[in-house]
Design a protein around this motif. Sequence first.
Motif, short mmCIF file in Angstrom:
data_model
loop_
_atom_site.label_atom_id
_atom_site.label_comp_id
_atom_site.label_asym_id
_atom_site.label_seq_id
_atom_site.Cartn_x
_atom_site.Cartn_y
_atom_site.Cartn_z
N VAL A 151 0.71 -1.41 -0.02
CA VAL A 151 -0.05 0.03 -0.03
C VAL A 151 0.84 1.14 0.08
N GLY A 152 0.90 2.17 -1.25
CA GLY A 152 1.73 3.01 -1.30
C GLY A 152 1.22 4.36 -0.69
N MET A 153 -0.15 4.60 -0.53
CA MET A 153 -0.72 5.85 -0.38
C MET A 153 -1.02 6.07 1.01
N ASP A 154 -1.01 7.26 1.68
CA ASP A 154 -1.43 7.70 2.96
C ASP A 154 -2.79 7.30 3.26
N ASP A 155 -3.85 7.69 2.59
CA ASP A 155 -5.19 7.76 2.94
C ASP A 155 -5.66 6.30 3.21
N PRO A 156 -5.43 5.33 2.17
CA PRO A 156 -5.85 3.73 2.55
C PRO A 156 -5.11 3.34 3.94
N LEU A 157 -3.74 3.79 4.18
CA LEU A 157 -3.06 3.27 5.39
C LEU A 157 -3.94 3.91 6.52
N VAL A 158 -4.10 5.21 6.32
CA VAL A 158 -4.66 5.67 7.54
C VAL A 158 -6.09 5.19 8.01
N GLY A 159 -6.57 4.77 6.91
CA GLY A 159 -8.30 4.20 6.83
C GLY A 159 -8.26 2.97 7.24
N GLY A 160 -7.11 2.06 7.23
CA GLY A 160 -7.19 0.83 7.71
C GLY A 160 -7.34 -0.31 6.72
N LEU A 161 -6.63 -0.12 5.40
CA LEU A 161 -6.43 -0.90 4.29
C LEU A 161 -5.90 -2.17 4.85
N VAL A 162 -4.70 -1.88 5.38
CA VAL A 162 -3.91 -3.16 5.75
C VAL A 162 -4.62 -4.22 6.65
N ASP A 163 -5.45 -3.68 7.77
CA ASP A 163 -6.06 -4.35 8.72
C ASP A 163 -6.95 -5.45 7.81
N GLU A 164 -7.69 -4.79 7.08
CA GLU A 164 -8.84 -5.53 6.09
C GLU A 164 -8.26 -6.53 5.22
N LEU A 165 -7.27 -6.27 4.54
CA LEU A 165 -6.36 -7.24 3.80
C LEU A 165 -5.83 -8.36 4.80
N GLU A 166 -5.41 -8.07 5.62
CA GLU A 166 -4.74 -9.18 6.52
C GLU A 166 -5.98 -9.78 7.24
N ALA A 167 -6.97 -9.23 7.51
CA ALA A 167 -8.04 -10.02 8.08
C ALA A 167 -8.79 -11.27 6.79
N ALA A 168 -8.37 -10.86 5.77
CA ALA A 168 -8.79 -11.73 4.86
C ALA A 168 -7.52 -12.70 4.50
N GLY A 169 -6.54 -12.66 5.34
CA GLY A 169 -5.27 -13.46 5.15
C GLY A 169 -4.41 -13.16 3.95
N ILE A 170 -4.50 -11.96 3.62
CA ILE A 170 -3.62 -11.55 2.55
C ILE A 170 -2.23 -10.64 3.25
N ARG A 171 -1.01 -11.20 2.89
CA ARG A 171 0.08 -10.91 3.34
C ARG A 171 0.15 -9.35 2.61
N THR A 172 0.48 -8.35 3.56
CA THR A 172 0.58 -6.67 3.30
C THR A 172 1.61 -6.09 3.87
N PHE A 173 2.09 -5.34 2.80
CA PHE A 173 3.36 -4.37 3.53
C PHE A 173 2.75 -2.91 3.85
N GLY A 174 2.74 -2.66 5.02
CA GLY A 174 2.20 -1.13 5.56
C GLY A 174 1.70 -1.39 6.85
N PRO A 175 1.85 -0.25 7.55
CA PRO A 175 1.18 -0.04 8.97
C PRO A 175 -0.04 -0.37 9.01
N ARG A 176 -0.59 -1.01 10.11
CA ARG A 176 -2.00 -1.00 10.41
C ARG A 176 -2.51 0.37 10.69
N LYS A 177 -3.93 0.28 10.82
CA LYS A 177 -4.47 1.66 11.08
C LYS A 177 -4.07 2.11 12.44
N ASN A 178 -3.98 1.43 13.54
CA ASN A 178 -3.47 1.91 14.85
C ASN A 178 -1.88 2.47 14.75
N ALA A 179 -1.17 2.05 13.63
CA ALA A 179 0.13 2.33 13.71
C ALA A 179 0.21 3.85 12.68
#
Length: 423
Positions: A68-96
């Motif tokens: 995930v390259g962009m700030d908006d989806p990172l701050v919005g929690g895209l990493v958490d959603e992908l991880e919840a679906a079992g997809i390995r993702t590079f980027g901070p979770r929403k709480n970070a």
Amino acid sequence: MKVLIVGSGGREHAIAASVAKSSKVSKIYCAPGNAGIGQIAECVNIGAMEFDKLVAFSMENAIDFVIVGMDDPLVGGLVDELEAAGIRTFGPRKNAAILEGSKAFSKDLMKKYNIPTAAYENFDDADAAIAYLENSTYPIVLKADGLALGKGVLICNTKEEAIAGVKEIMTDKKFGSAGNRMVIEEFMTGREVSVLSFVDGKTIKIMTSAQDHKRAKDNDEGLNTGGMGTFSPSPFYTAEVDEFCKKYIYQATVDAMAAEGREFKGIIFFGLMLTPNGPRVLEYNARFGDPETQVVLPRMKNDIIEVMEACVDGRLDEIDLQFEDNAAVCVVLASEGYPVSYEKGFVIEGLDAFEDKDGYYCFHAGTKLTENGIVTNGGRVLGITAKGADLKEARANAYKATEWVQFENKYMRHDIGKAIDEA
Ligand code: AMP
Ligand code: GLY
């Protein structure tokens, strides 16, 4: 391995170009991407904030790794959603990612953990902020708390300007909900340096330094932009500065986030100001910089996927991060009128000139493929990057390459890297 990159700018093109060099990668997708990215990846027509669609696409296409390259989806929690679906993702979770998403949070973090930064106060009420301005010294800096496309910072020379600024941010909501809270901070002087780093929650590895040029016009005049050009390394990032930052800033930030229960994995971008009293943190971003990435990644020797996987797995300490002993300069070709108003849709000629030219890169930002060919589709259109043995050679090469490309209303700064001459 199949990789999906989320984003559409010059930064994502530079990331995609690095990923394309990885021996581990068989296929790259980019959502939504642009015309340049489309030459090395398959662009998918899904927006970066369409989380459900991104998750569904990743599942259906058996994506192994998402970046995930962009700030908006990172701050919005895209990493958490992908991880919840079992997809390995590079980027901070929403709480970070809140490290970038809330300036009030990051200022409080730095204060609590003694990380050097400008003195400040946070406000969630316009009247209290205005009362504070009565006894302040000027200039002073106002910052909307949340994401504001890099525009939420006002430097005010007088109390009157500052009062008007507080009203713009908090009452008129010029930057939307980003202005529900704000930071008022001490004005600092000095050179700015951007330092990007890989982080795995515990370990941090610093990349080579860079410097951005944020103003639209030569001599740092005109409005603030997303960035008009960069160079790397910064000659002002000396061994002494590096030692100070390693001692007081980098690891301290990673440890502070972990201590707060907000383990940070991904990229931390340190916006530093080298003040007369030593380096201070201006801001944190939770992603690669744009256009810093365009001069940093082409100089990285490592396989980017190996480094990113090490971050996700918490074994970054095993990686020996290495950069070439040379320099790179990026000159942004923009549309005349950027960042206010500009026309789009002009055909871009000369892009072929970059094929098979070692050390020269044409990173696309606002471009689109149409039946007439590739056309301009944004304020920042292309990032022309060139390497050289040193900064002067890289700058000469980059400016030479800006002449290879033509489009109507082409605009650029002519003094990118001028500071090199003062080093
Ligand atoms: P930021 O989005 O926090 O990086 O701020 C944007 C730009 O505003 C920075 O790159 C600096 O040029 C300037 N700036 C931010 N904070 C300060 C400060 N405390 N003192 C002086 N300039 C600042
Ligand atoms: N170039 C500054 C940024 O990416 O925020």
